[in-house]
Structure formats: C-alpha cells, structure tokens
Design an enzyme around this catalytic site. Structure first.
Site, PDB file in Angstrom:
ATOM      1  NE  ARG A  20      -3.481   2.531   2.509  1.00 58.14           N
ATOM      2  CZ  ARG A  20      -4.055   3.059   3.587  1.00 58.14           C
ATOM      3  NH1 ARG A  20      -3.896   2.465   4.765  1.00 58.14           N
ATOM      4  NH2 ARG A  20      -4.760   4.155   3.497  1.00 58.14           N
ATOM      5  CG  HIS A  21      -0.744   5.045  -0.951  1.00 58.03           C
ATOM      6  ND1 HIS A  21      -0.811   5.922   0.114  1.00 58.03           N
ATOM      7  CD2 HIS A  21      -2.026   4.722  -1.237  1.00 58.03           C
ATOM      8  CE1 HIS A  21      -2.074   6.118   0.447  1.00 58.03           C
ATOM      9  NE2 HIS A  21      -2.833   5.399  -0.356  1.00 58.03           N
ATOM     10  NE  ARG A  78      -3.715   7.890  -2.309  1.00 58.87           N
ATOM     11  CZ  ARG A  78      -4.698   8.433  -3.018  1.00 58.87           C
ATOM     12  NH1 ARG A  78      -4.485   9.566  -3.684  1.00 58.87           N
ATOM     13  NH2 ARG A  78      -5.888   7.860  -3.066  1.00 58.87           N
ATOM     14  CD  GLU A 105      -8.382   3.564  -2.430  1.00 57.18           C
ATOM     15  OE1 GLU A 105      -8.828   2.553  -3.023  1.00 57.18           O
ATOM     16  OE2 GLU A 105      -7.892   3.528  -1.292  1.00 57.18           O
ATOM     17  CG  HIS A 168      -4.696   3.404  -4.073  1.00 55.29           C
ATOM     18  ND1 HIS A 168      -4.177   4.632  -3.760  1.00 55.29           N
ATOM     19  CD2 HIS A 168      -4.507   3.225  -5.408  1.00 55.29           C
ATOM     20  CE1 HIS A 168      -3.701   5.192  -4.865  1.00 55.29           C
ATOM     21  NE2 HIS A 168      -3.882   4.362  -5.867  1.00 55.29           N
TER      22      HIS A 168
END
Length: 208
Positions: A20-21, A78, A105, A168
């Site tokens: 995940r970012h 991101r 996302e 995300h």
C-alpha cells in the site's frame, strides 16, 4: 450480504507482493482521499523506503530476484512515488514499471476531502448508508467497494506473471477478498497497513 467472493487463487500467478502507498497528510487526519492525487508526506516516504529495503532482502529469502516479477502501480501520485522509492531502495531503476488505471483507488465522489466527523454533520445520510452496506453502497458521484472489486477482478484475470504491486487501501482489501474468498461484508474492515507489505503465495497470505 452473505456468502464469499469467488477466490481467484487458481488463476493468479504466485508469489504476489502488495504494497500500500505510504502515508499522506490526508491519511494522517482521516480525510476521504479516494480519487484525489495527494502526495506522500515524510512518514509515507520513510514507509516506502522501509518496504523497499525489506523487500530486497525478502526476495533473496524467497529464492527470487526482481527479474522474476512484473512491477505494476496505480497511476495515482502517491502510489507512483511509493513505487519509485521502493525500486530505488531495491537498487532498481526507479521509473521502470507498469501502470494500470484499474488499480486506482475507489472514488468517494462528493465526500472526498471530508473526515468522518465532518460527514456526520454535513452528510449524515452517507455515514448511515455506508454503515448499513459498506460493500454495496455507491458513494454519490463515486464508486462502491463492489464496483472496485469488479474492475480489480478484470485486471487480475489478465495477469500471467508473479507481481509486485503498489496501490491503495481499498484495492488491497478487494484483492485480498478475491484471492482468499473473504465474505463481501468482511472486506471493508480488512487491515491495510502502510509500513509492511502483503505476501500472497500458495493460497495463503502473510505480512512482511
């Protein structure tokens, strides 16, 4: 909603590593981030560096090299920043990876930028309907978890190689649902840490 998602484990290449970012300022204060392109903050950059350093050594433990994997990211800032930090820490060229729009996302539409306390005041109907059916609720001007799951499942069905994915929180949840067969009602509550990554291999998942 009852039942489970149909697992895609038999058709997905393995192993799969999912990152995940890293944290953003909106994550920090609990804003509905969704489709907004918010960059990492310094904590998020540190998390990405940690994941890259750990992943470099972990691939050795797996008996693999980076050449055994396809690297793919969400197109959002991101996620791409996280991917490029990750690859740099792994000793790889930062910008040599694939991007797929279907890994974006979830879009929260009209409530993006709001915190839950703000929504309770200004959009209480959204809070109520999310509570009643977080999986199926379509955010006004946005998407539902179910809709995200459908586009991620379409993407997954096309994959043929082991992957390292950066995307995300909601995408991570629906992917885990598809891989492991979680019930739809369980998916929105699955953990999505930013300071470790997910390993999926041989039909099971673990955090690294």
């Amino acid at each position: 909603m009852t039942g489970s998602l149909m697992p895609l484990a038999k058709t997905m290449p393995t192993p799969l590593l999912y990152v995940r970012h890293g944290q953003t300022d909106w994550n920090l204060v609990g804003r509905m981030q969704g489709g907004q392109d918010i960059p990492l903050n310094e904590t998020g950059r540190s998390q990405a560096r940690r994941n890259g350093m750990v992943m470099k050594d972990f691939l050795v433990d797996l008996g693999k090299t980076s050449d055994d994997f396809v690297f793919v990211s969400s197109p959002m800032v991101r996620a791409r920043e996280t991917m490029e930090i990750l690859r740099k820490e792994m000793g790889l060229v930062p910008d040599e990876y694939k991007v797929d729009e279907r890994l974006r996302e979830i879009t929260f539409g009209e409530v993006e930028g709001m915190t839950v306390p703000e929504m309770k005041v200004d959009r209480p109907e959204v809070v109520r309907m999310r509570r009643e059916d977080k999986w199926g609720y379509v955010h006004p001007g946005g998407e539902s978890y179910k809709m995200v799951s459908e586009r991620v499942a379409q993407w997954m069905a096309e994959q043929q190689d082991p992957m390292i994915i950066v995307a995300h929180g909601v995408v991570m949840r629906v992917l885990r649902g598809l891989l492991c067969g979680y019930a739809p009602a369980e998916v929105p509550d699955l953990d999505t840490p930013q300071d470790k990554f997910l390993l999926w291999r041989d039909g099971s998942e673990a955090w690294v």
